[in-house]
Design a protein around this motif. Structure first.
Motif, short mmCIF file in Angstrom:
data_model
loop_
_atom_site.label_atom_id
_atom_site.label_comp_id
_atom_site.label_asym_id
_atom_site.label_seq_id
_atom_site.Cartn_x
_atom_site.Cartn_y
_atom_site.Cartn_z
N GLY A 127 35.90 43.62 -0.62
CA GLY A 127 35.90 44.93 0.02
C GLY A 127 35.84 46.01 -1.03
O GLY A 127 36.08 45.76 -2.22
N ASP A 128 35.52 47.23 -0.61
CA ASP A 128 35.43 48.34 -1.55
C ASP A 128 36.79 48.93 -1.88
O ASP A 128 37.19 48.98 -3.04
CB ASP A 128 34.50 49.42 -0.98
N VAL A 153 41.04 45.27 1.71
CA VAL A 153 40.69 43.90 2.09
C VAL A 153 41.00 43.74 3.56
O VAL A 153 42.16 43.68 3.96
CB VAL A 153 41.48 42.86 1.26
N ALA A 190 44.84 45.02 -2.91
CA ALA A 190 43.71 45.92 -3.05
C ALA A 190 43.59 46.48 -4.46
O ALA A 190 42.49 46.77 -4.93
CB ALA A 190 43.82 47.07 -2.04
N GLU A 210 36.42 39.71 -5.22
CA GLU A 210 36.35 41.02 -4.58
C GLU A 210 35.94 40.84 -3.12
O GLU A 210 34.96 40.15 -2.83
CB GLU A 210 35.35 41.91 -5.30
N THR A 222 40.93 40.85 -4.01
CA THR A 222 41.09 42.27 -4.29
C THR A 222 39.84 43.04 -3.91
O THR A 222 39.04 42.57 -3.08
CB THR A 222 41.48 42.48 -5.76
N THR A 223 39.65 44.23 -4.49
CA THR A 223 38.56 45.13 -4.10
C THR A 223 37.70 45.49 -5.31
O THR A 223 38.10 45.32 -6.47
CB THR A 223 39.12 46.42 -3.49
#
Length: 253
Positions: free
Chosen positions: A164-165, A168, A119, A162, A141-142
């Motif tokens: 996710g914010d 993951v 992340a 990426e 990653t994010t």
């Protein structure tokens, strides 16, 4: 008393026999997640801090075959650091032959990339993951991971995605792999990543080696999660080696 069925001596199998036993389903339209772990008899997933401390010749043989068959090797960043991961070393001719047979592999014989879930994009730029590989690693990653860190990984040769914010999720992770046509997924840990995938009911198979060792200590289990769950599995086959190693392939019930 009932005899154990589907039990085979590993020494009775050729490499082709082994590949057929572990072949992925044909014509996959979505990721099939296979996990591979080793454990001691008393349940430890590591010895002296590493899973390699539990390895046996039989475990290594199956470990290598599973990599030959896979499209991608999936690991968590903690496992990359603890096990000093480099790129997967596979045989191009065998990978090509496995693809032609419909078992897995790769049409051009290329090695499977290592996909790392992190992340924070916290990967050492001097890590073997980046410096000792024939194919670029995939860093999942994010958006909130530091932009300069992600750019440094790209500059070092990694592919950064990426997914996710701030975290993951298993769903986002598998979507990223599917978008790249990486359907034959081999998860090699660690326990947190495996536990998250299990919690999301996203694991199709577990290949578990039981090493003929009692190690005691405080070694972790192969899966760790915030919540308990129960997923019924069915034994597909058992391989036995003369040194006492037992390798079981478990599949969804």
């Amino acid at each position: 008393m009932q005899r154990i069925h589907n039990a085979t001596q590993l020494t009775d199998l050729s490499q082709d026999d082994l590949a057929q036993l572990y072949a992925y389903p044909a014509d996959l339209a979505a990721p099939c997640v296979r996990a591979n772990f080793v454990s001691s008899i008393d349940g430890a997933a590591t010895s002296d801090g590493r899973s390699a401390g539990l390895g046996t010749p039989a475990d290594k043989s199956v470990f290598l075959m599973l990599r030959e068959l896979a499209d991608v090797v999936l690991v968590g960043a903690g496992t990359v650091r603890a096990e000093n991961y480099g790129g997967a070393r596979t045989d191009p001719q065998r990978r090509h032959a496995l693809h032609d047979a419909g078992f897995g592999g790769h049409p051009e014989g290329a090695a499977p990339p290592i996909a790392v879930v992190t992340a924070s994009a916290a990967i050492d730029l001097d890590a073997r993951l980046l410096t000792d590989t024939t194919v670029p690693p995939l860093i999942i990653t994010t958006t909130t991971a530091p932009a300069d860190r992600k750019q440094q990984l790209i500059d070092a040769g990694a592919v950064v995605v990426e997914a996710g914010d701030a975290a993951v999720t298993p769903k986002a992770l598998l979507r990223v792999l599917a978008e790249r046509g990486l359907h034959r997924v081999l998860c090699e840990g660690g326990p947190h990543l495996f536990g998250e995938l299990l919690g999301a009911d996203a694991v199709d198979e577990l290949c578990l080696t039981t090493a003929p060792l009692l190690v005691g200590g405080t070694g972790r289990r192969i899966s760790l999660s915030a919540h308990e769950f129960r997923h019924r599995m069915t034994r597909a086959h058992i391989l036995l080696d003369d040194d006492g190693t037992m390798l079981v392939r478990w599949v969804r019930a």
